[in-house]
Scaffold this motif. Structure first.
Motif, PDB file in Angstrom:
ATOM      1  N   GLY A 156       0.826  -1.201   0.000  1.00 11.59           N
ATOM      2  CA  GLY A 156       0.000   0.000   0.000  1.00 11.59           C
ATOM      3  C   GLY A 156       0.853   1.241   0.000  1.00 11.59           C
ATOM      4  O   GLY A 156       1.926   1.279  -0.601  1.00 11.59           O
ATOM      5  N   ILE A 157       0.402   2.264   0.738  1.00  9.24           N
ATOM      6  CA  ILE A 157       1.059   3.570   0.782  1.00  9.24           C
ATOM      7  C   ILE A 157       1.386   3.913   2.231  1.00  9.24           C
ATOM      8  O   ILE A 157       0.556   3.739   3.129  1.00  9.24           O
ATOM      9  N   LEU A 158       2.583   4.411   2.452  1.00  8.40           N
ATOM     10  CA  LEU A 158       3.010   4.896   3.758  1.00  8.40           C
ATOM     11  C   LEU A 158       3.177   6.405   3.657  1.00  8.40           C
ATOM     12  O   LEU A 158       4.012   6.896   2.897  1.00  8.40           O
ATOM     13  N   GLU A 159       2.359   7.141   4.426  1.00  8.29           N
ATOM     14  CA  GLU A 159       2.365   8.601   4.349  1.00  8.29           C
ATOM     15  C   GLU A 159       2.680   9.214   5.707  1.00  8.29           C
ATOM     16  O   GLU A 159       2.542   8.564   6.749  1.00  8.29           O
ATOM     17  N   ASP A 160       3.052  10.498   5.682  1.00  3.30           N
ATOM     18  CA  ASP A 160       3.226  11.238   6.929  1.00  3.30           C
ATOM     19  C   ASP A 160       1.864  11.397   7.608  1.00  3.30           C
ATOM     20  O   ASP A 160       0.863  11.716   6.959  1.00  3.30           O
ATOM     21  N   SER A 161       1.829  11.187   8.907  1.00  3.56           N
ATOM     22  CA  SER A 161       0.594  11.367   9.659  1.00  3.56           C
ATOM     23  C   SER A 161       0.351  12.847   9.915  1.00  3.56           C
ATOM     24  O   SER A 161       1.264  13.580  10.295  1.00  3.56           O
ATOM     25  N   VAL A 162      -0.896  13.265   9.703  1.00  6.53           N
ATOM     26  CA  VAL A 162      -1.260  14.658   9.982  1.00  6.53           C
ATOM     27  C   VAL A 162      -2.268  14.736  11.123  1.00  6.53           C
ATOM     28  O   VAL A 162      -2.937  15.736  11.318  1.00  6.53           O
ATOM     29  N   GLY A 163      -2.400  13.640  11.869  1.00 14.18           N
ATOM     30  CA  GLY A 163      -3.232  13.642  13.059  1.00 14.18           C
ATOM     31  C   GLY A 163      -4.709  13.420  12.827  1.00 14.18           C
ATOM     32  O   GLY A 163      -5.510  13.579  13.755  1.00 14.18           O
ATOM     33  N   ASP A 164      -5.109  13.052  11.594  1.00 17.34           N
ATOM     34  CA  ASP A 164      -6.526  12.863  11.314  1.00 17.34           C
ATOM     35  C   ASP A 164      -6.925  11.393  11.281  1.00 17.34           C
ATOM     36  O   ASP A 164      -8.057  11.057  10.955  1.00 17.34           O
ATOM     37  N   ASP A 165      -5.980  10.483  11.614  1.00 17.99           N
ATOM     38  CA  ASP A 165      -6.272   9.057  11.601  1.00 17.99           C
ATOM     39  C   ASP A 165      -6.590   8.579  13.015  1.00 17.99           C
ATOM     40  O   ASP A 165      -6.142   9.155  14.001  1.00 17.99           O
ATOM     41  N   PHE A 166      -7.390   7.530  13.110  1.00 18.75           N
ATOM     42  CA  PHE A 166      -7.738   6.986  14.422  1.00 18.75           C
ATOM     43  C   PHE A 166      -7.965   5.494  14.297  1.00 18.75           C
ATOM     44  O   PHE A 166      -8.216   4.964  13.213  1.00 18.75           O
ATOM     45  N   SER A 167      -7.880   4.811  15.418  1.00 22.91           N
ATOM     46  CA  SER A 167      -8.226   3.393  15.473  1.00 22.91           C
ATOM     47  C   SER A 167      -8.611   3.043  16.896  1.00 22.91           C
ATOM     48  O   SER A 167      -8.211   3.707  17.852  1.00 22.91           O
ATOM     49  N   GLY A 168      -9.404   1.988  17.029  1.00 21.02           N
ATOM     50  CA  GLY A 168      -9.819   1.524  18.343  1.00 21.02           C
ATOM     51  C   GLY A 168     -10.313   0.099  18.258  1.00 21.02           C
ATOM     52  O   GLY A 168     -10.585  -0.423  17.173  1.00 21.02           O
ATOM     53  N   SER A 169     -10.402  -0.564  19.403  1.00 22.56           N
ATOM     54  CA  SER A 169     -10.857  -1.956  19.428  1.00 22.56           C
ATOM     55  C   SER A 169     -11.652  -2.215  20.694  1.00 22.56           C
ATOM     56  O   SER A 169     -11.558  -1.462  21.676  1.00 22.56           O
ATOM     57  N   ALA A 170     -12.439  -3.292  20.658  1.00 22.00           N
ATOM     58  CA  ALA A 170     -13.254  -3.663  21.808  1.00 22.00           C
ATOM     59  C   ALA A 170     -13.527  -5.152  21.772  1.00 22.00           C
ATOM     60  O   ALA A 170     -13.520  -5.781  20.705  1.00 22.00           O
ATOM     61  N   LEU A 171     -13.755  -5.720  22.954  1.00 19.57           N
ATOM     62  CA  LEU A 171     -14.195  -7.109  23.092  1.00 19.57           C
ATOM     63  C   LEU A 171     -15.600  -7.122  23.660  1.00 19.57           C
ATOM     64  O   LEU A 171     -15.876  -6.430  24.645  1.00 19.57           O
ATOM     65  N   ILE A 172     -16.493  -7.905  23.039  1.00 21.39           N
ATOM     66  CA  ILE A 172     -17.880  -8.003  23.494  1.00 21.39           C
ATOM     67  C   ILE A 172     -18.178  -9.465  23.813  1.00 21.39           C
ATOM     68  O   ILE A 172     -17.992 -10.338  22.962  1.00 21.39           O
ATOM     69  N   SER A 173     -18.642  -9.737  25.025  1.00 24.74           N
ATOM     70  CA  SER A 173     -18.922 -11.119  25.435  1.00 24.74           C
ATOM     71  C   SER A 173     -20.293 -11.263  26.081  1.00 24.74           C
ATOM     72  O   SER A 173     -20.592 -12.302  26.676  1.00 24.74           O
ATOM     73  N   THR A 174     -21.138 -10.227  25.959  1.00 20.77           N
ATOM     74  CA  THR A 174     -22.486 -10.285  26.526  1.00 20.77           C
ATOM     75  C   THR A 174     -23.503  -9.823  25.495  1.00 20.77           C
ATOM     76  O   THR A 174     -23.165  -9.183  24.501  1.00 20.77           O
ATOM     77  N   ASN A 175     -24.769 -10.134  25.750  1.00 23.24           N
ATOM     78  CA  ASN A 175     -25.860  -9.653  24.906  1.00 23.24           C
ATOM     79  C   ASN A 175     -26.135  -8.198  25.280  1.00 23.24           C
ATOM     80  O   ASN A 175     -26.717  -7.917  26.327  1.00 23.24           O
ATOM     81  N   THR A 176     -25.704  -7.280  24.426  1.00 27.51           N
ATOM     82  CA  THR A 176     -25.768  -5.873  24.793  1.00 27.51           C
ATOM     83  C   THR A 176     -25.689  -4.998  23.557  1.00 27.51           C
ATOM     84  O   THR A 176     -25.433  -5.482  22.450  1.00 27.51           O
TER      85      THR A 176
END
Length: 214
Positions: free
Chosen positions: A100-120
């Motif tokens: 792919g492409i590797l670019e300079d970060s300008v602070g507009d990127d984000f990521s996150g994760s979560a684990l779900i183990s209940t009915n919710t």
């Protein structure tokens, strides 16, 4: 700006491998291909992880590849500096390519994760930036029992599930569909994304990544 094939790896034996780390000050936009050239079924887990030793909650896809269905590709991935592409395989003939492409970060990127183990109902993205956002979502069962399952509904809404719109519903099972991906979702400044899980047995891993439109 780096462009093209940024990393590749052949397993050589069963195990967990770190393939590529996004350098400091950079952001990766691209694809990852996963192929096994063996003659028997192979179980492969693909991770995007903050370390080179991935935990369960960073899995973005788990699949059993067969000699007649020997690979897949994950497209439009966005990784921040310090994040790793990793995989786990029970085969000596698995190949993973990051390109792919590797670019300079300008602070507009984000990521996150979560684990779900209940009915919710779980809010997996709330647009706190008050700006339009383009994002990707990976949803997958994690390692567990062969009987693990979950019904997963994905909603876009300004309030809650009752006031929102269902955009995908899947029944996840270890023996069949273990997860799904939505890429290139355009989320307005007022919207949020909510996952509803029902009939869950086991754990569902969720990863969200994308760009805030500046």
């Amino acid at each position: 700006m780096a462009f093209g094939r940024l990393a590749s790896h052949t397993s050589g034996s069963a195990g967990t491998y770190a393939v590529y780390e996004v350098p400091t000050g950079k952001v990766f936009k691209g694809n990852v291909s996963v192929v096994d050239s063996g003659t028997v079924n192979t179980e492969i887990h693909l991770y995007v992880s903050p370390t080179s030793t991935p935990a369960n909650d960073y899995v973005i896809q788990k699949d059993t590849l067969t000699p007649t269905n020997s690979g897949y590709e994950r497209t439009a991935l966005i990784l921040k500096a310090g994040e790793w592409v990793c995989y786990q395989t029970d085969s000596a003939t698995t190949q993973v390519v990051v390109y792919g492409i590797l670019e300079d970060s300008v602070g507009d990127d984000f990521s996150g994760s979560a684990l779900i183990s209940t009915n919710t109902d779980t809010t997996i993205y709330a647009n706190g930036s008050a700006k339009d956002t383009s994002l990707n979502i990976s949803i997958s069962l994690t390692d567990g029992a062969v009987t693990d399952t979950a019904v997963v509904e994905l909603y876009v809404t300004t309030t809650n599930v009752a006031g929102g719109y269902l955009i995908q519903k899947e029944t996840l099972r270890v023996s069949s569909t273990t997860g799904f991906e939505r890429a290139g979702l355009a989320i307005s400044a007022a919207d949020k994304l909510i996952i509803r899980t029902t009939l869950i047995s086991g754990t569902v891993a969720v990863r969200v990544n994308g760009f805030i439109e500046v």
